[in-house]
Design an enzyme around this catalytic site. Structure first.
Site, mmCIF file in Angstrom:
data_model
loop_
_atom_site.group_PDB
_atom_site.id
_atom_site.type_symbol
_atom_site.label_atom_id
_atom_site.label_comp_id
_atom_site.label_asym_id
_atom_site.label_seq_id
_atom_site.Cartn_x
_atom_site.Cartn_y
_atom_site.Cartn_z
ATOM 1 N N HIS A 57 0.835 -1.207 0.000
ATOM 2 C CA HIS A 57 0.000 0.000 0.000
ATOM 3 C C HIS A 57 0.872 1.260 0.000
ATOM 4 O O HIS A 57 0.608 2.215 -0.725
ATOM 5 C CB HIS A 57 -0.884 0.031 1.252
ATOM 6 C CG HIS A 57 -1.868 -1.087 1.356
ATOM 7 N ND1 HIS A 57 -1.718 -2.120 2.252
ATOM 8 C CD2 HIS A 57 -3.012 -1.355 0.684
ATOM 9 C CE1 HIS A 57 -2.736 -2.958 2.138
ATOM 10 N NE2 HIS A 57 -3.537 -2.526 1.184
ATOM 11 N N GLN A 102 -7.647 -7.507 -11.070
ATOM 12 C CA GLN A 102 -8.380 -6.323 -10.602
ATOM 13 C C GLN A 102 -7.981 -5.094 -11.429
ATOM 14 O O GLN A 102 -8.839 -4.318 -11.873
ATOM 15 C CB GLN A 102 -8.078 -6.085 -9.132
ATOM 16 C CG GLN A 102 -8.574 -4.771 -8.580
ATOM 17 C CD GLN A 102 -8.436 -4.711 -7.076
ATOM 18 O OE1 GLN A 102 -9.314 -5.156 -6.348
ATOM 19 N NE2 GLN A 102 -7.339 -4.178 -6.594
ATOM 20 N N GLY A 134 -2.172 -2.126 -7.522
ATOM 21 C CA GLY A 134 -0.988 -2.980 -7.454
ATOM 22 C C GLY A 134 -1.056 -4.111 -8.476
ATOM 23 O O GLY A 134 -2.112 -4.704 -8.685
HETATM 24 P P1 AMP Z 1 -6.219 -4.033 -0.694
HETATM 25 O O1 AMP Z 1 -6.179 -3.118 0.494
HETATM 26 O O2 AMP Z 1 -5.698 -5.393 -0.423
HETATM 27 O O3 AMP Z 1 -7.541 -3.994 -1.402
HETATM 28 O O4 AMP Z 1 -5.169 -3.436 -1.728
HETATM 29 C C1 AMP Z 1 -5.216 -2.085 -2.117
HETATM 30 C C2 AMP Z 1 -4.280 -1.883 -3.272
HETATM 31 O O5 AMP Z 1 -2.968 -2.264 -2.892
HETATM 32 C C3 AMP Z 1 -4.651 -2.761 -4.492
HETATM 33 O O6 AMP Z 1 -4.487 -1.998 -5.673
HETATM 34 C C4 AMP Z 1 -3.650 -3.866 -4.409
HETATM 35 O O7 AMP Z 1 -3.349 -4.429 -5.676
HETATM 36 C C5 AMP Z 1 -2.441 -3.143 -3.847
HETATM 37 N N1 AMP Z 1 -1.535 -4.115 -3.224
HETATM 38 C C6 AMP Z 1 -1.843 -5.070 -2.316
HETATM 39 N N2 AMP Z 1 -0.757 -5.821 -2.026
HETATM 40 C C7 AMP Z 1 0.253 -5.332 -2.790
HETATM 41 C C8 AMP Z 1 1.635 -5.679 -2.951
HETATM 42 N N3 AMP Z 1 2.184 -6.683 -2.287
HETATM 43 N N4 AMP Z 1 2.374 -4.956 -3.831
HETATM 44 C C9 AMP Z 1 1.824 -3.936 -4.525
HETATM 45 N N5 AMP Z 1 0.535 -3.557 -4.414
HETATM 46 C C10 AMP Z 1 -0.243 -4.239 -3.555
#
Ligand code: AMP
Length: 248
Positions: free
Chosen positions: A31, A147, A141
């Site tokens: 994040h 997604q 991400g």
């Molecule tokens: P989430 O809170 O899990 O819904 O993730 C929010 C954003 O953070 C989404 O766009 C995810 O793809 C990105 N994200 C989650 N984990 C990672 C990671 N390990 N590396 C890069 N981006 C991430």
């Protein structure tokens, strides 16, 4: 950094170019990398924190999803976020809500096949956030490659005026992609979970023997990826690698 619960709390304060990072909280370095990318490219950075119940299936982990707003607020502030938007469910889904966005083919394969309705809820909440925040750029991400592909498709199909930026997957030193769900893993499960990045890196599904595999498949998400989802104990993990020659 200001915390806003409703859109009117911050809409009039947004100035210059706006970068939005949609999240479900439980912040980790993945994040934070998105916050920093948004900080580098925009005058104002908004991060949204909304655990979107609609994108969880009935047997999924909504109830135990990690929540710690105070810690998240501190980390977001340190990473340069200007506004942390933490809406209530009614702000996103007002009473009588009945309009959903369906990205048909892209949203029904791989994750979509195993999590029916998931991408409909993802696309809908993203469009809603885009309409509330009106960002110039939104950051996602590569970890969630499908997604990003679904959101990009929706934005193109519906002419939503936002640029979609996709940032590299951030991993722990042992190779496991950072995920809020890693917190569920026992030390033994975490060790077993390392098979996921290893199998993807080696393009060798047999390295996942012993784990429950939902899919291990190539997908043309621009860039093309090898993507997989596995269950380790009660925890479902997803990851992917960009296929050689397709690195952006
Ligand atoms: P989430 O809170 O899990 O819904 O993730 C929010 C954003 O953070 C989404 O766009 C995810 O793809 C990105 N994200 C989650 N984990 C990672 C990671 N390990 N590396 C890069 N981006 C991430």
């Amino acid at each position: 950094m200001r915390i806003a619960r409703t859109a009117p709390d911050f809409q009039l304060s947004l100035q210059g170019s706006i970068g939005l990072v949609p999240t479900m909280g439980a912040f980790h370095d993945g994040h934070l990398s998105l916050f920093r990318a948004a900080r580098a490219e925009n005058d104002t950075v908004v991060a949204s924190l909304f655990v979107n119940a609609a994108q969880f299936g009935p047997d999924e982990d909504l109830d135990r999803y990690p929540r710690d707003e105070e810690r998240d607020a501190r980390l977001a502030d340190e990473a340069g976020v200007d506004f942390l938007f933490v809406p209530d469910a009614e702000e996103i889904y007002p009473p009588g809500f009945q309009t959903w966005v369906e990205v048909e083919s892209l949203g029904s394969i791989l994750e979509g096949e195993h999590r029916p309705g998931h991408f409909q809820a993802v696309a809908t909440v993203c469009l809603k956030l885009f309409n509330l925040v009106r960002p110039d750029r939104a950051y996602f991400g590569q970890k969630d490659a499908q997604q990003a592909a679904v959101v990009r498709r929706m934005v193109g199909d519906l002419a939503v005026p936002v640029e979609i930026r996709v940032c590299p997957t951030v991993r722990d030193e042992d190779g496991l992609a950072l995920s809020s769900r890693n917190a569920y893993l026992s030390p033994e499960e975490r060790e077993a979970a390392l098979a996921l990045p290893r199998a993807l890196q080696a393009h060798d599904r047999s390295l996942l023997n012993g784990l429950e595999v939902d899919y291990f498949e190539e997908a043309n998400f621009e860039p093309r990826v090898l993507a997989a989802a596995v269950r380790v104990g009660g925890t479902r993990l997803i990851d992917n690698v960009i296929l050689e020659g397709d690195k952006p």
